[in-house]
Structure formats: structure tokens, C-alpha cells
Design an enzyme around this catalytic site. Structure first.
Site, PDB file in Angstrom:
ATOM      1  N   HIS A 135     -13.680  26.225 -22.611  1.00  0.00           N
ATOM      2  CA  HIS A 135     -14.888  25.387 -22.680  1.00  0.00           C
ATOM      3  C   HIS A 135     -15.415  25.330 -24.113  1.00  0.00           C
ATOM      4  CE1 HIS A 135     -15.151  25.317 -18.306  1.00  0.00           C
ATOM      5  NE2 HIS A 135     -14.931  26.607 -18.336  1.00  0.00           N
TER       6      HIS A 135
ATOM      7  N   ASP B 104     -19.290  34.102 -31.454  1.00  0.00           N
ATOM      8  CA  ASP B 104     -19.797  35.010 -30.436  1.00  0.00           C
ATOM      9  C   ASP B 104     -21.190  34.523 -30.056  1.00  0.00           C
ATOM     10  OD1 ASP B 104     -18.947  37.224 -28.825  1.00  0.00           O
ATOM     11  OD2 ASP B 104     -20.638  38.327 -29.644  1.00  0.00           O
TER      12      ASP B 104
ATOM     13  N   PHE C 111     -20.562  25.723 -18.666  1.00  0.00           N
ATOM     14  CA  PHE C 111     -19.931  26.984 -18.263  1.00  0.00           C
ATOM     15  C   PHE C 111     -20.936  28.120 -18.451  1.00  0.00           C
ATOM     16  CE2 PHE C 111     -19.130  29.063 -22.388  1.00  0.00           C
ATOM     17  CZ  PHE C 111     -19.365  28.013 -23.251  1.00  0.00           C
ATOM     18  N   GLY C 112     -20.488  29.331 -18.121  1.00  0.00           N
ATOM     19  CA  GLY C 112     -21.328  30.509 -18.355  1.00  0.00           C
ATOM     20  C   GLY C 112     -22.698  30.382 -17.707  1.00  0.00           C
TER      21      GLY C 112
ATOM     22  N   LYS D 177     -25.607  18.389 -24.281  1.00  0.00           N
ATOM     23  CA  LYS D 177     -25.472  19.794 -24.735  1.00  0.00           C
ATOM     24  C   LYS D 177     -24.854  19.848 -26.135  1.00  0.00           C
ATOM     25  CE  LYS D 177     -23.555  24.328 -23.791  1.00  0.00           C
ATOM     26  NZ  LYS D 177     -22.492  25.148 -23.214  1.00  0.00           N
TER      27      LYS D 177
ATOM     28  N   HIS E 114     -27.055  25.624 -29.234  1.00  0.00           N
ATOM     29  CA  HIS E 114     -26.786  26.726 -30.160  1.00  0.00           C
ATOM     30  C   HIS E 114     -25.441  26.515 -30.864  1.00  0.00           C
ATOM     31  CE1 HIS E 114     -25.545  27.113 -26.056  1.00  0.00           C
ATOM     32  NE2 HIS E 114     -24.635  28.006 -26.354  1.00  0.00           N
ATOM     33  N   ARG E 115     -24.395  26.216 -30.071  1.00  0.00           N
ATOM     34  CA  ARG E 115     -23.057  26.071 -30.663  1.00  0.00           C
ATOM     35  C   ARG E 115     -23.010  24.833 -31.551  1.00  0.00           C
ATOM     36  NH1 ARG E 115     -20.702  27.073 -26.553  1.00  0.00           N
ATOM     37  NH2 ARG E 115     -20.512  29.263 -27.085  1.00  0.00           N
TER      38      ARG E 115
HETATM   39  P1  ITT Z   1     -14.268  34.240 -26.640  1.00  0.00           P
HETATM   40  O1  ITT Z   1     -14.804  35.613 -26.971  1.00  0.00           O
HETATM   41  O2  ITT Z   1     -12.812  34.248 -26.326  1.00  0.00           O
HETATM   42  O3  ITT Z   1     -14.630  33.211 -27.655  1.00  0.00           O
HETATM   43  P2  ITT Z   1     -16.109  34.447 -24.378  1.00  0.00           P
HETATM   44  O4  ITT Z   1     -16.236  33.647 -23.136  1.00  0.00           O
HETATM   45  O5  ITT Z   1     -15.831  35.922 -24.263  1.00  0.00           O
HETATM   46  O6  ITT Z   1     -15.002  33.738 -25.285  1.00  0.00           O
HETATM   47  P3  ITT Z   1     -18.644  35.071 -25.687  1.00  0.00           P
HETATM   48  O7  ITT Z   1     -18.307  36.524 -25.719  1.00  0.00           O
HETATM   49  O8  ITT Z   1     -19.147  34.461 -26.938  1.00  0.00           O
HETATM   50  O9  ITT Z   1     -17.378  34.199 -25.257  1.00  0.00           O
HETATM   51  O10 ITT Z   1     -19.663  34.694 -24.535  1.00  0.00           O
HETATM   52  C1  ITT Z   1     -20.569  35.599 -23.988  1.00  0.00           C
HETATM   53  C2  ITT Z   1     -21.022  35.120 -22.651  1.00  0.00           C
HETATM   54  O11 ITT Z   1     -21.953  34.059 -22.835  1.00  0.00           O
HETATM   55  C3  ITT Z   1     -19.947  34.602 -21.707  1.00  0.00           C
HETATM   56  O12 ITT Z   1     -20.261  35.072 -20.412  1.00  0.00           O
HETATM   57  C4  ITT Z   1     -20.067  33.119 -21.747  1.00  0.00           C
HETATM   58  O13 ITT Z   1     -19.766  32.547 -20.494  1.00  0.00           O
HETATM   59  C5  ITT Z   1     -21.547  32.929 -22.100  1.00  0.00           C
HETATM   60  N1  ITT Z   1     -21.697  31.743 -22.937  1.00  0.00           N
HETATM   61  C6  ITT Z   1     -21.196  31.568 -24.187  1.00  0.00           C
HETATM   62  N2  ITT Z   1     -21.509  30.342 -24.645  1.00  0.00           N
HETATM   63  C7  ITT Z   1     -22.224  29.730 -23.661  1.00  0.00           C
HETATM   64  C8  ITT Z   1     -22.796  28.466 -23.504  1.00  0.00           C
HETATM   65  O14 ITT Z   1     -22.680  27.540 -24.459  1.00  0.00           O
HETATM   66  N3  ITT Z   1     -23.446  28.168 -22.374  1.00  0.00           N
HETATM   67  C9  ITT Z   1     -23.560  29.081 -21.389  1.00  0.00           C
HETATM   68  N4  ITT Z   1     -23.022  30.303 -21.434  1.00  0.00           N
HETATM   69  C10 ITT Z   1     -22.359  30.636 -22.563  1.00  0.00           C
END
Ligand code: ITT
Length: 195
Positions: free
Chosen positions: A11, A69, A149-150, A172, A177-178
Site C-alpha cells: 500500500h 516509518d 490500509f492500517g 489521502k 503524513h506520507r
Molecule cells: P514497512 O516497514 O515494510 O515499510 P510497515 O507496514 O511495517 O511497512 P510501518 O512500520 O511504517 O510500516 O507502519 C506502522 C503501522 O502503521 C502499520 O501497522 C501500518 O499499517 C500503519 N500505517 C502506516 N502508514 C499508514 C497509513 O498511511 N494509514 C494508516 N495506517 C498506516
């Protein structure tokens, strides 16, 4: 210009490719360089984890790269889950369990303020650079929406009434943030290319 994005999150890859589409930068994925590794993220800050992921790829493959991150910081929970966002409920990358735990922790809380924070670490020509992006918002009392996602289904960005998961990727990717961190990265890389 080609640069590796050190992420296993498809994602994030899709979002960053869309945000960078207008720039002369081609994002290369870990799959493109045949990397299936579960890259360690054991630091205690977003900055530390972003650097750790980018350094891992540079050390192993010798390629310029960047990593992201991201954490969700909730005011009423002393900024938890923060750097532990991926494994908040115990098992890494179980978004349903993470959201369920967060909604439970937030039951009865009046202060719903939160923010997503992304830190990008760039390793380029032997130097390290950091870029960040923040979006403020509030935590809902239940999940809403199917996109993203997330934690997207439980986060409403400031100025909107719908969650990121309801607003969809086009919105989005303009305000997140991203998006803010990637815009700083894009600008830096574009200037570096032309100089
Ligand atoms: P990589 O480390 O491989 O990049 P990851 O999914 O482990 O991928 P992070 O450690 O940065 O990425 O993410 C921390 C958590 O925050 C993880 O549960 C993500 O689903 C959530 N997250 C990250 N970016 C998000 C977003 O834009 N919207 C919602 N949730 C997000």
C-alpha cells in the site's frame, strides 16, 4: 533517476508511486531487486527505524534508497501506539487487531486527538537525509470505510468528516503524513538531479 523504496508494504509503495508520478523519479521496489527479507525495525523512534531499514538495503545491495516509518500518535494514550503501531495488539501487521485494541483503549475518552507521523530516511551518495510529514486528526469510535490500509478506517483528518478509508486514495495522497514527507523527498531529489 531510479531509487529503491525499502518497504514490504504494498500500500505504501502504491501511494508513493502515485505521489511521485509528476516527478522524474522512478521508484524501484524490493521485489524489483529480488529482496524478500523481513527487514528489522528494532529502534525506539520512527527516525531510527527509517534509517535502520534504509541502511539494511544499502549495506546488502549497495543501492541508493529510502525507507518510511510511520506511527499513529494518540494524545489521550500518551502518544501510543507511535513507533509500535505495527505491533500494537501483539502480532505485527494485524491491522484489524490493532484497530480493535485502539478503539477499546479509547472507550470513554473525550480527547480523541491524534496524528499520523511519517519519517523518511534517504541514503544517497553516502549521505543520510531525513524528511517528515504530519497530519492531525481524530480517532473515531468505530471503523468506517474500505479504502487505504492500517489505521485508515478509524482516523478522520482535520478539516474533514470522513475517515481516510472513506475519503479514498486520491484525497489521502494529497493531504496525508506520507504525502507531506514524500513531497519534501521529491523536491530534494528533483533539485539534486538538476544540479
Ligand atoms: P514497512 O516497514 O515494510 O515499510 P510497515 O507496514 O511495517 O511497512 P510501518 O512500520 O511504517 O510500516 O507502519 C506502522 C503501522 O502503521 C502499520 O501497522 C501500518 O499499517 C500503519 N500505517 C502506516 N502508514 C499508514 C497509513 O498511511 N494509514 C494508516 N495506517 C498506516
Amino acid at each position: 533517476m531510479k531509487i529503491v523504496f525499502a518497504t514490504n508494504n504494498k500500500h505504501k509503495l502504491e501511494e508513493v508511486r502515485k505521489i511521485t508520478a509528476q516527478y522524474p523519479i522512478e521508484i524501484v521496489s524490493l521485489a524489483d531487486i529480488n529482496c524478500q527479507d523481513d527487514i528489522p525495525e528494532t529502534a525506539e523512534t520512527l527516525e531510527g527505524n527509517a534509517l535502520q531499514k534504509a541502511r539494511y538495503i544499502q549495506d546488502k545491495f549497495g543501492l541508493d534508497c529510502f525507507a518510511d516509518d510511520t506511527g499513529l500518535e494518540v494524545e489521550a494514550l500518551d502518544n501510543a501506539p507511535g513507533v509500535y503501531s505495527a505491533r500494537y495488539a501483539g502480532i505485527a501487521h494485524d491491522s484489524e487487531a490493532n484497530m480493535k485494541k485502539l478503539l477499546t483503549e479509547m472507550e470513554g475518552k473525550v480527547n480523541r486527538n491524534a496524528r499520523f507521523r511519517t519519517v523518511i530516511a534517504l541514503l544517497l551518495n553516502g549521505k543520510e537525509y531525513l524528511f517528515d510529514g504530519i497530519v492531525k486528526g481524530v480517532i473515531t469510535s468505530e471503523k468506517r470505510g474500505e479504502n487505504g490500509f492500517g489505521y485508515d478506517p478509524i482516523f478522520i483528518p482535520e478539516g474533514y468528516t470522513q475517515t481516510f478509508a472513506e475519503l479514498g486514495n486520491d484525497i489521502k495522497n494529497k493531504i496525508s503524513h506520507r504525502a507531506k514527507a514524500v513531497e519534501k523527498l521529491d523536491k530534494f531529489l528533483s533539485e539534486t538531479i538538476t544540479h
